[in-house]
Design a protein around this motif. Sequence first.
Motif, PDB file in Angstrom:
ATOM      1  N   ALA A  15     125.529   2.566  16.221  1.00  0.00           N
ATOM      2  CA  ALA A  15     126.145   3.611  15.403  1.00  0.00           C
ATOM      3  C   ALA A  15     125.395   3.816  14.090  1.00  0.00           C
ATOM      4  CB  ALA A  15     127.602   3.248  15.124  1.00  0.00           C
ATOM      5  N   ASP A  16     125.598   5.014  13.529  1.00  0.00           N
ATOM      6  CA  ASP A  16     125.155   5.350  12.162  1.00  0.00           C
ATOM      7  C   ASP A  16     123.644   5.307  11.971  1.00  0.00           C
ATOM      8  OD1 ASP A  16     127.873   5.569  11.362  1.00  0.00           O
ATOM      9  OD2 ASP A  16     127.957   3.401  11.111  1.00  0.00           O
ATOM     10  N   GLN A  17     122.874   5.512  13.024  1.00  0.00           N
ATOM     11  CA  GLN A  17     121.416   5.526  12.909  1.00  0.00           C
ATOM     12  C   GLN A  17     120.920   6.962  12.754  1.00  0.00           C
ATOM     13  OE1 GLN A  17     119.653   2.544  12.760  1.00  0.00           O
ATOM     14  NE2 GLN A  17     121.780   1.817  12.691  1.00  0.00           N
ATOM     15  N   GLU A  18     120.021   7.172  11.793  1.00  0.00           N
ATOM     16  CA  GLU A  18     119.489   8.510  11.580  1.00  0.00           C
ATOM     17  C   GLU A  18     118.666   8.963  12.782  1.00  0.00           C
ATOM     18  OE1 GLU A  18     117.274   8.850   8.006  1.00  0.00           O
ATOM     19  OE2 GLU A  18     118.966   8.291   6.688  1.00  0.00           O
ATOM     20  N   SER A  19     118.648  10.282  12.986  1.00  0.00           N
ATOM     21  CA  SER A  19     117.839  10.839  14.067  1.00  0.00           C
ATOM     22  C   SER A  19     116.367  10.679  13.734  1.00  0.00           C
ATOM     23  CB  SER A  19     118.168  12.322  14.257  1.00  0.00           C
ATOM     24  OG  SER A  19     119.509  12.489  14.663  1.00  0.00           O
ATOM     25  N   PRO A  20     115.532  10.311  14.690  1.00  0.00           N
ATOM     26  CA  PRO A  20     114.112  10.087  14.412  1.00  0.00           C
ATOM     27  C   PRO A  20     113.320  11.371  14.182  1.00  0.00           C
ATOM     28  CG  PRO A  20     114.564   9.791  16.748  1.00  0.00           C
ATOM     29  CD  PRO A  20     115.891   9.961  16.081  1.00  0.00           C
ATOM     30  N   MET A  21     113.858  12.530  14.607  1.00  0.00           N
ATOM     31  CA  MET A  21     113.144  13.785  14.434  1.00  0.00           C
ATOM     32  C   MET A  21     114.050  14.825  13.796  1.00  0.00           C
ATOM     33  SD  MET A  21     110.755  14.216  17.811  1.00  0.00           S
ATOM     34  CE  MET A  21     110.012  15.662  17.048  1.00  0.00           C
ATOM     35  N   LYS A  22     113.441  15.761  13.110  1.00  0.00           N
ATOM     36  CA  LYS A  22     114.176  16.831  12.462  1.00  0.00           C
ATOM     37  C   LYS A  22     114.873  17.693  13.502  1.00  0.00           C
ATOM     38  CE  LYS A  22     113.609  20.318   8.835  1.00  0.00           C
ATOM     39  NZ  LYS A  22     112.655  20.935   7.872  1.00  0.00           N
ATOM     40  N   PHE A  23     116.121  18.046  13.228  1.00  0.00           N
ATOM     41  CA  PHE A  23     116.902  18.800  14.207  1.00  0.00           C
ATOM     42  C   PHE A  23     116.314  20.189  14.449  1.00  0.00           C
ATOM     43  CE2 PHE A  23     120.392  21.917  14.831  1.00  0.00           C
ATOM     44  CZ  PHE A  23     120.726  21.560  16.122  1.00  0.00           C
ATOM     45  N   CYS A  24     116.001  20.920  13.396  1.00  0.00           N
ATOM     46  CA  CYS A  24     115.538  22.298  13.539  1.00  0.00           C
ATOM     47  C   CYS A  24     114.344  22.531  12.609  1.00  0.00           C
ATOM     48  CB  CYS A  24     116.660  23.281  13.223  1.00  0.00           C
ATOM     49  SG  CYS A  24     116.181  25.020  13.356  1.00  0.00           S
ATOM     50  N   PRO A  25     113.113  22.465  13.116  1.00  0.00           N
ATOM     51  CA  PRO A  25     111.930  22.587  12.254  1.00  0.00           C
ATOM     52  C   PRO A  25     111.822  23.923  11.529  1.00  0.00           C
ATOM     53  CG  PRO A  25     111.347  21.633  14.377  1.00  0.00           C
ATOM     54  CD  PRO A  25     112.750  22.111  14.499  1.00  0.00           C
ATOM     55  N   SER A  26     112.362  25.010  12.106  1.00  0.00           N
ATOM     56  CA  SER A  26     112.176  26.333  11.508  1.00  0.00           C
ATOM     57  C   SER A  26     113.424  26.866  10.822  1.00  0.00           C
ATOM     58  CB  SER A  26     111.719  27.335  12.578  1.00  0.00           C
ATOM     59  OG  SER A  26     112.730  27.523  13.561  1.00  0.00           O
ATOM     60  N   CYS A  27     114.401  26.002  10.548  1.00  0.00           N
ATOM     61  CA  CYS A  27     115.654  26.479   9.947  1.00  0.00           C
ATOM     62  C   CYS A  27     115.643  26.475   8.422  1.00  0.00           C
ATOM     63  CB  CYS A  27     116.834  25.645  10.448  1.00  0.00           C
ATOM     64  SG  CYS A  27     117.313  26.046  12.150  1.00  0.00           S
ATOM     65  N   ASP A  28     114.606  25.925   7.809  1.00  0.00           N
ATOM     66  CA  ASP A  28     114.554  25.921   6.351  1.00  0.00           C
ATOM     67  C   ASP A  28     114.544  27.355   5.824  1.00  0.00           C
ATOM     68  OD1 ASP A  28     114.451  23.204   6.405  1.00  0.00           O
ATOM     69  OD2 ASP A  28     112.289  23.060   6.093  1.00  0.00           O
ATOM     70  N   GLY A  29     115.405  27.635   4.875  1.00  0.00           N
ATOM     71  CA  GLY A  29     115.473  28.957   4.279  1.00  0.00           C
ATOM     72  C   GLY A  29     116.256  29.977   5.081  1.00  0.00           C
ATOM     73  N   VAL A  30     116.770  29.582   6.239  1.00  0.00           N
ATOM     74  CA  VAL A  30     117.525  30.517   7.069  1.00  0.00           C
ATOM     75  C   VAL A  30     118.903  30.766   6.453  1.00  0.00           C
ATOM     76  CG1 VAL A  30     118.676  30.821   9.300  1.00  0.00           C
ATOM     77  CG2 VAL A  30     116.330  29.969   9.206  1.00  0.00           C
ATOM     78  N   LYS A  31     119.300  32.031   6.434  1.00  0.00           N
ATOM     79  CA  LYS A  31     120.644  32.401   6.022  1.00  0.00           C
ATOM     80  C   LYS A  31     121.332  33.143   7.157  1.00  0.00           C
ATOM     81  CE  LYS A  31     120.021  32.734   1.010  1.00  0.00           C
ATOM     82  NZ  LYS A  31     120.173  33.613  -0.191  1.00  0.00           N
ATOM     83  N   LEU A  32     122.615  32.932   7.259  1.00  0.00           N
ATOM     84  CA  LEU A  32     123.420  33.627   8.258  1.00  0.00           C
ATOM     85  C   LEU A  32     124.470  34.468   7.553  1.00  0.00           C
ATOM     86  CD1 LEU A  32     123.973  30.779  10.888  1.00  0.00           C
ATOM     87  CD2 LEU A  32     122.230  32.557  10.905  1.00  0.00           C
ATOM     88  N   LYS A  33     124.707  35.656   8.086  1.00  0.00           N
ATOM     89  CA  LYS A  33     125.736  36.536   7.550  1.00  0.00           C
ATOM     90  C   LYS A  33     126.910  36.564   8.531  1.00  0.00           C
ATOM     91  CE  LYS A  33     124.495  40.391   5.669  1.00  0.00           C
ATOM     92  NZ  LYS A  33     124.936  40.126   4.268  1.00  0.00           N
ATOM     93  N   TYR A  34     128.064  36.125   8.057  1.00  0.00           N
ATOM     94  CA  TYR A  34     129.275  36.098   8.868  1.00  0.00           C
ATOM     95  C   TYR A  34     130.109  37.345   8.574  1.00  0.00           C
ATOM     96  CZ  TYR A  34     128.198  31.202   9.862  1.00  0.00           C
ATOM     97  OH  TYR A  34     127.596  30.041  10.281  1.00  0.00           O
ATOM     98  N   ASN A  35     130.664  37.931   9.638  1.00  0.00           N
ATOM     99  CA  ASN A  35     131.492  39.127   9.520  1.00  0.00           C
ATOM    100  C   ASN A  35     132.863  38.886  10.119  1.00  0.00           C
ATOM    101  OD1 ASN A  35     128.475  40.076  10.051  1.00  0.00           O
ATOM    102  ND2 ASN A  35     129.456  41.630   8.769  1.00  0.00           N
ATOM    103  N   LEU A  36     133.905  39.245   9.363  1.00  0.00           N
ATOM    104  CA  LEU A  36     135.269  39.251   9.865  1.00  0.00           C
ATOM    105  C   LEU A  36     135.866  40.601   9.473  1.00  0.00           C
ATOM    106  CD1 LEU A  36     137.653  37.802  11.223  1.00  0.00           C
ATOM    107  CD2 LEU A  36     138.319  36.964   8.952  1.00  0.00           C
ATOM    108  N   GLY A  37     135.813  41.519  10.410  1.00  0.00           N
ATOM    109  CA  GLY A  37     136.227  42.879  10.076  1.00  0.00           C
ATOM    110  C   GLY A  37     135.286  43.453   9.030  1.00  0.00           C
ATOM    111  N   GLU A  38     135.843  43.863   7.886  1.00  0.00           N
ATOM    112  CA  GLU A  38     135.042  44.402   6.788  1.00  0.00           C
ATOM    113  C   GLU A  38     134.516  43.309   5.854  1.00  0.00           C
ATOM    114  OE1 GLU A  38     134.198  47.578   6.626  1.00  0.00           O
ATOM    115  OE2 GLU A  38     135.287  47.866   8.516  1.00  0.00           O
ATOM    116  N   GLU A  39     134.980  42.091   6.028  1.00  0.00           N
ATOM    117  CA  GLU A  39     134.558  40.988   5.165  1.00  0.00           C
ATOM    118  C   GLU A  39     133.186  40.467   5.586  1.00  0.00           C
ATOM    119  OE1 GLU A  39     136.146  39.585   2.588  1.00  0.00           O
ATOM    120  OE2 GLU A  39     137.965  40.792   2.684  1.00  0.00           O
ATOM    121  N   GLU A  40     132.322  40.180   4.600  1.00  0.00           N
ATOM    122  CA  GLU A  40     131.009  39.609   4.860  1.00  0.00           C
ATOM    123  C   GLU A  40     130.738  38.466   3.887  1.00  0.00           C
ATOM    124  OE1 GLU A  40     128.387  43.350   6.619  1.00  0.00           O
ATOM    125  OE2 GLU A  40     127.877  42.436   4.677  1.00  0.00           O
TER     126      GLU A  40
END
Length: 609
Positions: free
Chosen positions: A301-326
């Motif tokens: 248990a509690d051991q760090e992953s040996p490799m990065k989960f997502c190499p290209s996710c740095d700087g990624v932003k996601l826009k969530y929408n709920l009806g008119e809300e963003e």
Amino acid sequence: MVLAFLLLGLLLAGGSAGSACHHEDHECLQREKDEAILLQRLRRTMPTAPPTLALALEGGGFKQQAALAGLFPALLNAGHFTPEELMSAVNVIATSSGGAWFFSMFAYSESYLKSTLRMVKSPNSAGKIYWSEWIEPFLTRLGILGKVKNSTLHLYRNLSVNAGANLSAGESIAHDFLEILFQLAFATEGEESKTWEDIIQVMLHAGGLTGQETLGSNVNHWAKGKIWLAGTSISTPGGKGPGSCHDPDASGLMCASPWTPKALVYGNTTQDTLSYSGVAGAVPLAGWTPARLSVVMGSGADQESPMKFCPSCDGVKLKYNLGEEELDSALESLAFNSNVPLTSAVTANSAFLGLLIVLPFFDAKFLKTASDALAGLLAKLPFVDTDFKQWFGSKLFKLLTCDWTEWCFMAAEPGHAFQKGMQVVQKMKDANGKLSQQTFTNLVERQLLGMVDSGLTDNTAIGHAVSSGAREIFYMGQVMSNGELEDFYRVFAGKKTDTPLIPLTALDFCPFCKANFQVFQQTESEVKSKLQEVSQFFKISPTSSAVTGIRVATLNLTTSQCDYFGIEADRATRTASILQGLEVAGILLGQCHGVEPSPLREGESVVGS
């Protein structure tokens, strides 16, 4: 390349690595046996430190699970090896989809390993062992066995024969279409709709696992200390990278429309729809972004992953929408550890219908129309059992309303991220999509993401294997019924950045497609030519229903810079392959056959599944 050279070693040297040993010298004999397993080390100048050897297990659903379930016992049988000896040189195992189904049980389940070893000892009974000790328990736990008529189970087993007699070469796509229908039939049995994780849980139970295992749990002795990379594809529509509508290679009806696809979290006809899309990234954001859950197996248990989960996710932003809300959210906490449940990892690796979240299936009336159309198409296929047509046709609407995605709260504790993600989506369903502003804000801050089948980004698992730093990759993949290595060629130069799920341009609904990433500098045509030159083919026993033979080849390749996988350019890589030649792409529940131990010769019956 241990397994390929094991076969070639038996072919060229009868399994013996040298003649200087005296048979009474135990240490010498052991070294001789080790060198037979690691024969590639005798064929090149050894560096100071041996390069990492990675094993890449391709996806392919039940076809690939069945093929690997027969291939590994056959390799063990052919050389009289233990699993520890066979896998001693392998440091990294990368899996996609059906490859993870086999591997997770082979590594984590003691009873599944014992079943495999029974197949090794009794190759002529391997098919019966596979059926009675895995398929039958799996179907029974799903509530299928005994409820579906025998004629339909007969169809499962003999699909290749029936389809081959009724389909022209141009209609081979129907094979895979039928396999998907058969798999989905499992999920629609019973009163309650099942998620894909429910199906995986039952599958692993049938393989002797409890469902309480984590990535860091105890493993069979041969797997301890090895790194497992379980690939997945993050749904990130809205960018300009591979598999997105804004990529230069994009085509088809979806990309011709003004509508920008989003990842649907929840929607119905009366309430606001909750969805998200990608808006930024350090590299062009792909429609499907490759990622991987990684662990040093048996680490606890509690051991760090040996490799990065997502190499290209740095700087990624996601826009969530709920009806008119963003609301926007930056992906700043993409990290996991060994506490991730094994079931969740395998689910994220293989959720093949999770890609439905990028289609505008918001309207129940549309779903009913779609299910009626699919039922009509099924009814016209000449080789499908009439009882099956009627039974499955009544299930289509139900299966289209299932949630096939593995949802994850990225900001939650690593061991609970998938559980909490699935819980919040279920709560939205229970509340008919009604969310308070505070709940919506919390959801965005904690970064709810949909993860689906690794096959949408790397069905070969080669990209993940190369990203581990390995300079030698051993790949187990499939030759399709048309003789092509469709997924294998996706990692080479010159390919379009997306591949349609259905080979018709008008139906290329990107990001309802496969995203392609250039891992190697060699082109598809160069690789095809080289494979013709260097590969050797070994036939399978005619009693095999799914695999006609195996082709063994070794390629010297050079990497391209691929930020999506975190791969640097100009690294020489040797890739050995066992390519399983499939008679038909649509076999679902193939029985496995082992081999009698003997030296390999061109054209001999060697190994089957």
